[in-house]
Design a protein around this motif. Structure first.
Motif, mmCIF file in Angstrom:
data_model
loop_
_atom_site.group_PDB
_atom_site.id
_atom_site.type_symbol
_atom_site.label_atom_id
_atom_site.label_comp_id
_atom_site.label_asym_id
_atom_site.label_seq_id
_atom_site.Cartn_x
_atom_site.Cartn_y
_atom_site.Cartn_z
ATOM 1 N N PRO A 107 0.801 -1.227 0.000
ATOM 2 C CA PRO A 107 0.000 0.000 0.000
ATOM 3 C C PRO A 107 0.839 1.286 0.000
ATOM 4 O O PRO A 107 0.421 2.287 -0.571
ATOM 5 C CB PRO A 107 -0.820 -0.107 1.291
ATOM 6 N N GLU A 108 2.031 1.273 0.576
ATOM 7 C CA GLU A 108 2.857 2.474 0.669
ATOM 8 C C GLU A 108 3.834 2.639 -0.497
ATOM 9 O O GLU A 108 4.457 3.687 -0.631
ATOM 10 C CB GLU A 108 3.682 2.470 1.970
ATOM 11 N N ILE A 109 4.020 1.626 -1.317
ATOM 12 C CA ILE A 109 5.006 1.662 -2.400
ATOM 13 C C ILE A 109 4.283 1.701 -3.746
ATOM 14 O O ILE A 109 3.375 0.919 -3.994
ATOM 15 C CB ILE A 109 5.922 0.412 -2.358
ATOM 16 N N GLN A 110 4.720 2.616 -4.619
ATOM 17 C CA GLN A 110 4.134 2.702 -5.953
ATOM 18 C C GLN A 110 5.248 2.690 -6.994
ATOM 19 O O GLN A 110 6.172 3.502 -6.944
ATOM 20 C CB GLN A 110 3.311 3.979 -6.097
ATOM 21 N N LEU A 111 5.159 1.757 -7.936
ATOM 22 C CA LEU A 111 6.070 1.685 -9.075
ATOM 23 C C LEU A 111 5.314 2.192 -10.292
ATOM 24 O O LEU A 111 4.101 1.977 -10.418
ATOM 25 C CB LEU A 111 6.538 0.253 -9.290
ATOM 26 N N SER A 112 6.017 2.861 -11.205
ATOM 27 C CA SER A 112 5.314 3.436 -12.357
ATOM 28 C C SER A 112 6.127 3.290 -13.635
ATOM 29 O O SER A 112 7.356 3.210 -13.611
ATOM 30 C CB SER A 112 5.006 4.913 -12.109
ATOM 31 N N ALA A 113 5.399 3.268 -14.739
ATOM 32 C CA ALA A 113 5.982 3.340 -16.080
ATOM 33 C C ALA A 113 5.114 4.332 -16.855
ATOM 34 O O ALA A 113 3.883 4.215 -16.862
ATOM 35 C CB ALA A 113 5.978 1.987 -16.759
ATOM 36 N N GLU A 114 5.754 5.333 -17.462
ATOM 37 C CA GLU A 114 5.013 6.391 -18.156
ATOM 38 C C GLU A 114 5.676 6.705 -19.491
ATOM 39 O O GLU A 114 6.861 7.006 -19.549
ATOM 40 C CB GLU A 114 4.963 7.645 -17.286
ATOM 41 N N LEU A 115 4.889 6.623 -20.550
ATOM 42 C CA LEU A 115 5.351 6.988 -21.887
ATOM 43 C C LEU A 115 4.767 8.364 -22.199
ATOM 44 O O LEU A 115 3.550 8.544 -22.191
ATOM 45 C CB LEU A 115 4.897 5.963 -22.928
ATOM 46 N N GLU A 116 5.658 9.314 -22.474
ATOM 47 C CA GLU A 116 5.244 10.707 -22.676
ATOM 48 C C GLU A 116 5.668 11.166 -24.062
ATOM 49 O O GLU A 116 6.808 10.945 -24.475
ATOM 50 C CB GLU A 116 5.917 11.562 -21.595
ATOM 51 N N GLN A 117 4.762 11.809 -24.785
ATOM 52 C CA GLN A 117 5.054 12.354 -26.116
ATOM 53 C C GLN A 117 4.696 13.836 -26.094
ATOM 54 O O GLN A 117 3.538 14.192 -25.890
ATOM 55 C CB GLN A 117 4.243 11.618 -27.186
ATOM 56 N N LEU A 139 10.395 7.903 -21.830
ATOM 57 C CA LEU A 139 9.881 6.698 -21.172
ATOM 58 C C LEU A 139 10.447 6.699 -19.761
ATOM 59 O O LEU A 139 11.652 6.525 -19.560
ATOM 60 C CB LEU A 139 10.291 5.431 -21.918
ATOM 61 N N PHE A 140 9.572 6.914 -18.795
ATOM 62 C CA PHE A 140 9.990 7.071 -17.406
ATOM 63 C C PHE A 140 9.614 5.845 -16.587
ATOM 64 O O PHE A 140 8.471 5.391 -16.636
ATOM 65 C CB PHE A 140 9.318 8.300 -16.780
ATOM 66 N N LEU A 141 10.583 5.334 -15.840
ATOM 67 C CA LEU A 141 10.342 4.277 -14.855
ATOM 68 C C LEU A 141 10.556 4.915 -13.492
ATOM 69 O O LEU A 141 11.563 5.606 -13.279
ATOM 70 C CB LEU A 141 11.300 3.111 -15.061
ATOM 71 N N GLY A 142 9.605 4.711 -12.582
ATOM 72 C CA GLY A 142 9.700 5.411 -11.311
ATOM 73 C C GLY A 142 9.310 4.570 -10.116
ATOM 74 O O GLY A 142 8.723 3.491 -10.247
ATOM 75 N N THR A 151 1.546 10.670 -3.871
ATOM 76 C CA THR A 151 2.734 9.837 -4.017
ATOM 77 C C THR A 151 3.914 10.747 -4.337
ATOM 78 O O THR A 151 3.824 11.591 -5.232
ATOM 79 C CB THR A 151 2.567 8.800 -5.147
ATOM 80 N N MET A 152 5.025 10.580 -3.616
ATOM 81 C CA MET A 152 6.252 11.330 -3.874
ATOM 82 C C MET A 152 7.348 10.329 -4.219
ATOM 83 O O MET A 152 7.451 9.291 -3.577
ATOM 84 C CB MET A 152 6.673 12.135 -2.648
ATOM 85 N N GLY A 153 8.124 10.669 -5.259
ATOM 86 C CA GLY A 153 9.186 9.753 -5.635
ATOM 87 C C GLY A 153 10.099 10.329 -6.688
ATOM 88 O O GLY A 153 10.167 11.540 -6.896
ATOM 89 N N VAL A 154 10.764 9.440 -7.382
ATOM 90 C CA VAL A 154 11.677 9.829 -8.451
ATOM 91 C C VAL A 154 11.433 8.912 -9.648
ATOM 92 O O VAL A 154 11.070 7.752 -9.484
ATOM 93 C CB VAL A 154 13.154 9.768 -7.982
ATOM 94 N N ARG A 155 11.616 9.473 -10.829
ATOM 95 C CA ARG A 155 11.479 8.677 -12.049
ATOM 96 C C ARG A 155 12.731 8.860 -12.910
ATOM 97 O O ARG A 155 13.443 9.857 -12.787
ATOM 98 C CB ARG A 155 10.204 9.035 -12.810
#
Length: 178
Positions: A107-117, A139-142, A151-155
């Protein structure tokens, strides 16, 4: 005395009818809960950014929406607009969209993948004669820490190269979804 028994019978019958309906109502509530509808699983959010400095302006608006597939994963779409200006140097408009996937193994951890154009329009010296327009893909992996709606983090941009618009492969982020 007969009148007393008739009233007692009437009250007894009303009492039994009242409580039998209450018991039936409680039994009917044991049915399975309704399956959530599509819009019940959608969350809206995004971010707004303002940055001002000595002759520098950075304004961004990035609304987005995600669909919660289940408690562990979400998929979404976003839009982005950004205005950058450095006095006596350049002015730039960036706009485009993104596709995002979120995974919450805990619940406290979030992984992300984002494709931005993004479409980038740069006016390099203030004159229209020295302007450029091009597309930029990221293409960001975070990974981030999630608490409530934020959610606060780094990508990390895996497609970063020397012609990319971002100054670094690593970018901090804050996401809000309500």
């Amino acid at each position: 005395m007969k009148c007393f028994f008739n009233r007692f019978k009437t009250l007894f019958v009303l009492f039994v009818l009242f409580f039998s309906n209450e018991m039936q109502a409680q039994q009917n509530n044991t049915t399975a809960p309704a399956e959530p509808q599509f819009w019940d699983k959608v969350q809206f959010g995004g971010g707004i950014g303002l940055g001002f400095g000595s002759g520098f302006t950075d304004i961004s608006l990035a609304p987005s929406a995600i669909y919660n597939v289940n408690e562990y994963g979400s998929l979404g779409l976003g839009l982005q607009y950004k205005y950058l200006k450095q006095q006596n140097s350049f002015a730039s408009h960036l706009y485009g969209g993104s596709v995002i996937g979120l995974l919450n193994p805990l619940p406290e951890i979030q992984l992300s993948a984002e494709l931005e154009q993004l479409r980038v329009n740069v006016n390099a010296d203030g004159s229209n004669g020295n302007s450029q327009s091009f597309w930029n893909t990221g293409l960001f992996l975070g990974a981030g820490y999630r608490s409530g709606f934020a959610t606060m983090g780094v990508r990390y941009n895996v497609l970063q190269d020397e012609n990319n618009i971002y100054g670094s492969r690593f970018m901090p982020f804050v996401r809000f979804y309500f």
